[in-house]
Enzyme design. Structure first.
Site, PDB file in Angstrom:
ATOM      1  N   LYS A  10      49.919  56.760  52.634  1.00 32.10           N
ATOM      2  CA  LYS A  10      50.781  56.442  51.910  1.00 32.10           C
ATOM      3  C   LYS A  10      50.798  57.964  50.490  1.00 32.10           C
ATOM      4  O   LYS A  10      49.549  58.475  50.497  1.00 32.10           O
ATOM      5  CB  LYS A  10      50.601  55.257  51.364  1.00 32.10           C
ATOM      6  CG  LYS A  10      50.417  53.979  52.770  1.00 32.10           C
ATOM      7  CD  LYS A  10      50.726  52.617  51.865  1.00 32.10           C
ATOM      8  CE  LYS A  10      50.390  51.706  52.607  1.00 32.10           C
ATOM      9  NZ  LYS A  10      51.253  50.406  51.883  1.00 32.10           N
ATOM     10  N   TYR A  50      59.245  46.698  56.680  1.00 33.11           N
ATOM     11  CA  TYR A  50      59.165  46.357  56.301  1.00 33.11           C
ATOM     12  C   TYR A  50      59.532  44.644  56.906  1.00 33.11           C
ATOM     13  O   TYR A  50      59.923  43.850  55.571  1.00 33.11           O
ATOM     14  CB  TYR A  50      58.505  46.889  54.793  1.00 33.11           C
ATOM     15  CG  TYR A  50      57.224  47.837  54.236  1.00 33.11           C
ATOM     16  CD1 TYR A  50      56.109  47.071  55.073  1.00 33.11           C
ATOM     17  CD2 TYR A  50      57.390  48.857  54.336  1.00 33.11           C
ATOM     18  CE1 TYR A  50      55.013  48.076  54.514  1.00 33.11           C
ATOM     19  CE2 TYR A  50      56.063  49.782  53.645  1.00 33.11           C
ATOM     20  CZ  TYR A  50      55.234  49.083  53.844  1.00 33.11           C
ATOM     21  OH  TYR A  50      54.206  49.910  53.806  1.00 33.11           O
ATOM     22  N   ASN A 113      47.676  51.189  48.005  1.00 36.80           N
ATOM     23  CA  ASN A 113      47.084  50.564  48.453  1.00 36.80           C
ATOM     24  C   ASN A 113      46.020  51.794  49.858  1.00 36.80           C
ATOM     25  O   ASN A 113      45.543  51.066  50.027  1.00 36.80           O
ATOM     26  CB  ASN A 113      46.827  49.005  49.229  1.00 36.80           C
ATOM     27  CG  ASN A 113      48.002  49.218  50.366  1.00 36.80           C
ATOM     28  OD1 ASN A 113      48.430  50.170  50.397  1.00 36.80           O
ATOM     29  ND2 ASN A 113      48.199  47.731  50.013  1.00 36.80           N
ATOM     30  N   HIS A 116      47.808  52.574  54.942  1.00 29.51           N
ATOM     31  CA  HIS A 116      48.519  51.673  56.336  1.00 29.51           C
ATOM     32  C   HIS A 116      48.532  51.369  57.522  1.00 29.51           C
ATOM     33  O   HIS A 116      47.889  52.528  57.839  1.00 29.51           O
ATOM     34  CB  HIS A 116      50.975  51.983  56.420  1.00 29.51           C
ATOM     35  CG  HIS A 116      51.266  50.745  57.496  1.00 29.51           C
ATOM     36  ND1 HIS A 116      51.698  49.574  57.424  1.00 29.51           N
ATOM     37  CD2 HIS A 116      51.607  51.503  58.880  1.00 29.51           C
ATOM     38  CE1 HIS A 116      52.105  48.920  58.448  1.00 29.51           C
ATOM     39  NE2 HIS A 116      51.870  49.543  59.680  1.00 29.51           N
ATOM     40  N   GLU A 127      55.524  50.685  65.830  1.00 29.73           N
ATOM     41  CA  GLU A 127      55.413  51.371  64.902  1.00 29.73           C
ATOM     42  C   GLU A 127      55.003  53.113  65.188  1.00 29.73           C
ATOM     43  O   GLU A 127      56.086  53.749  65.178  1.00 29.73           O
ATOM     44  CB  GLU A 127      54.385  50.776  64.200  1.00 29.73           C
ATOM     45  CG  GLU A 127      54.709  49.491  62.928  1.00 29.73           C
ATOM     46  CD  GLU A 127      53.259  48.788  62.690  1.00 29.73           C
ATOM     47  OE1 GLU A 127      52.915  49.724  62.585  1.00 29.73           O
ATOM     48  OE2 GLU A 127      53.790  48.402  61.841  1.00 29.73           O
TER      49      GLU A 127
HETATM   50  P1  ADP Z   1      49.318  45.340  55.175  1.00 33.96           P
HETATM   51  O1  ADP Z   1      49.462  46.700  54.341  1.00 33.96           O
HETATM   52  O2  ADP Z   1      47.633  45.266  54.637  1.00 33.96           O
HETATM   53  O3  ADP Z   1      49.480  45.192  57.121  1.00 33.96           O
HETATM   54  P2  ADP Z   1      51.702  43.822  53.978  1.00 33.96           P
HETATM   55  O4  ADP Z   1      52.225  43.598  55.782  1.00 33.96           O
HETATM   56  O5  ADP Z   1      51.750  42.071  54.271  1.00 33.96           O
HETATM   57  O6  ADP Z   1      49.951  44.461  54.521  1.00 33.96           O
HETATM   58  O7  ADP Z   1      52.434  44.010  53.238  1.00 33.96           O
HETATM   59  C1  ADP Z   1      52.740  45.887  52.933  1.00 33.96           C
HETATM   60  C2  ADP Z   1      52.098  46.551  51.674  1.00 33.96           C
HETATM   61  O8  ADP Z   1      53.363  45.848  50.516  1.00 33.96           O
HETATM   62  C3  ADP Z   1      51.309  46.726  51.445  1.00 33.96           C
HETATM   63  O9  ADP Z   1      50.688  47.593  52.315  1.00 33.96           O
HETATM   64  C4  ADP Z   1      51.507  46.532  49.688  1.00 33.96           C
HETATM   65  O10 ADP Z   1      51.677  48.434  50.166  1.00 33.96           O
HETATM   66  C5  ADP Z   1      53.037  46.104  49.819  1.00 33.96           C
HETATM   67  N1  ADP Z   1      52.790  44.906  49.648  1.00 33.96           N
HETATM   68  C6  ADP Z   1      52.314  44.107  49.806  1.00 33.96           C
HETATM   69  N2  ADP Z   1      51.848  42.579  49.260  1.00 33.96           N
HETATM   70  C7  ADP Z   1      52.280  42.904  48.137  1.00 33.96           C
HETATM   71  C8  ADP Z   1      52.844  42.168  46.931  1.00 33.96           C
HETATM   72  N3  ADP Z   1      52.933  40.850  46.552  1.00 33.96           N
HETATM   73  N4  ADP Z   1      52.787  43.085  45.423  1.00 33.96           N
HETATM   74  C9  ADP Z   1      52.892  44.471  45.197  1.00 33.96           C
HETATM   75  N5  ADP Z   1      52.475  45.339  47.235  1.00 33.96           N
HETATM   76  C10 ADP Z   1      52.940  44.073  47.835  1.00 33.96           C
END
Ligand code: ADP
Length: 154
Positions: A10, A50, A113, A116, A127
């Site tokens: 990212k 997303y 974070n 992905h 994907e």
């Molecule tokens: P992951 O990436 O761990 O599979 P998700 O698919 O739930 O998690 O979410 C996609 C991305 O959206 C996350 O990696 C993060 O960057 C962002 N995200 C998810 N939930 C939140 C939240 N509550 N607050 C801020 N960003 C979020």
């Protein structure tokens, strides 16, 4: 089962200079790199990617954060690669992710974070098709395979 999975490095990974560190971890684990390219994601791609978060108040914000810089999309292959990569990645919120994981070691944020990683084999296939053309994924020799896996694991 032999699987391929998608990793996206990212904007937080690129901007914080963590591309080498993160890819080193996947490499050292023994995952096989089948594809890698830098690209600028679009709002339309991210709306699909997303879609499961489209009702969330932060939907547009997380899409915008993924377009701040180009990203690097990667395809890694290995036995149970989807779960292996998810466990190396750690849980979504970097503040809560376990130490030793990528997010646990390098992220202080829910949104920013670093990576992905696909969350199931079914989603990995969807994907990978979203971000790679077939000719951008490669099969090539893995001379260390016999020292990465036992014969009966394949
Ligand atoms: P992951 O990436 O761990 O599979 P998700 O698919 O739930 O998690 O979410 C996609 C991305 O959206 C996350 O990696 C993060 O960057 C962002 N995200 C998810 N939930 C939140 C939240 N509550 N607050 C801020 N960003 C979020």
């Amino acid at each position: 089962m032999l699987q391929r999975t998608l990793v996206i490095l990212k904007p937080s990974c690129l901007m914080r200079g963590l591309v080498g560190e993160v890819t080193r971890r996947f490499e050292q684990k023994g995952l096989h790199l089948c594809g890698m390219k830098m690209c600028q994601l679009t709002d339309a791609q991210l709306s699909e990617h997303y879609a499961h978060l489209s009702a969330k108040p932060f939907f547009q914000q997380i899409k915008d954060a993924m377009m701040v810089t180009p990203v690097i999309v990667c395809c890694y292959e290995g036995i149970d690669a989807v779960d292996v990569v998810r466990s190396l990645t750690g849980s979504t919120n970097g503040r809560k992710a376990a130490p030793g994981t990528i997010r646990g070691d390098f992220s202080m944020s829910y949104q920013e974070n670093i990576v992905h990683a696909s969350d199931s084999a079914e989603n990995a296939a969807i994907e990978l098709a979203r971000f790679f053309r077939p000719e951008e994924l490669f099969d090539y020799a893995q001379p260390l395979r016999d020292f990465t896996y036992a014969a009966d694991e394949f």
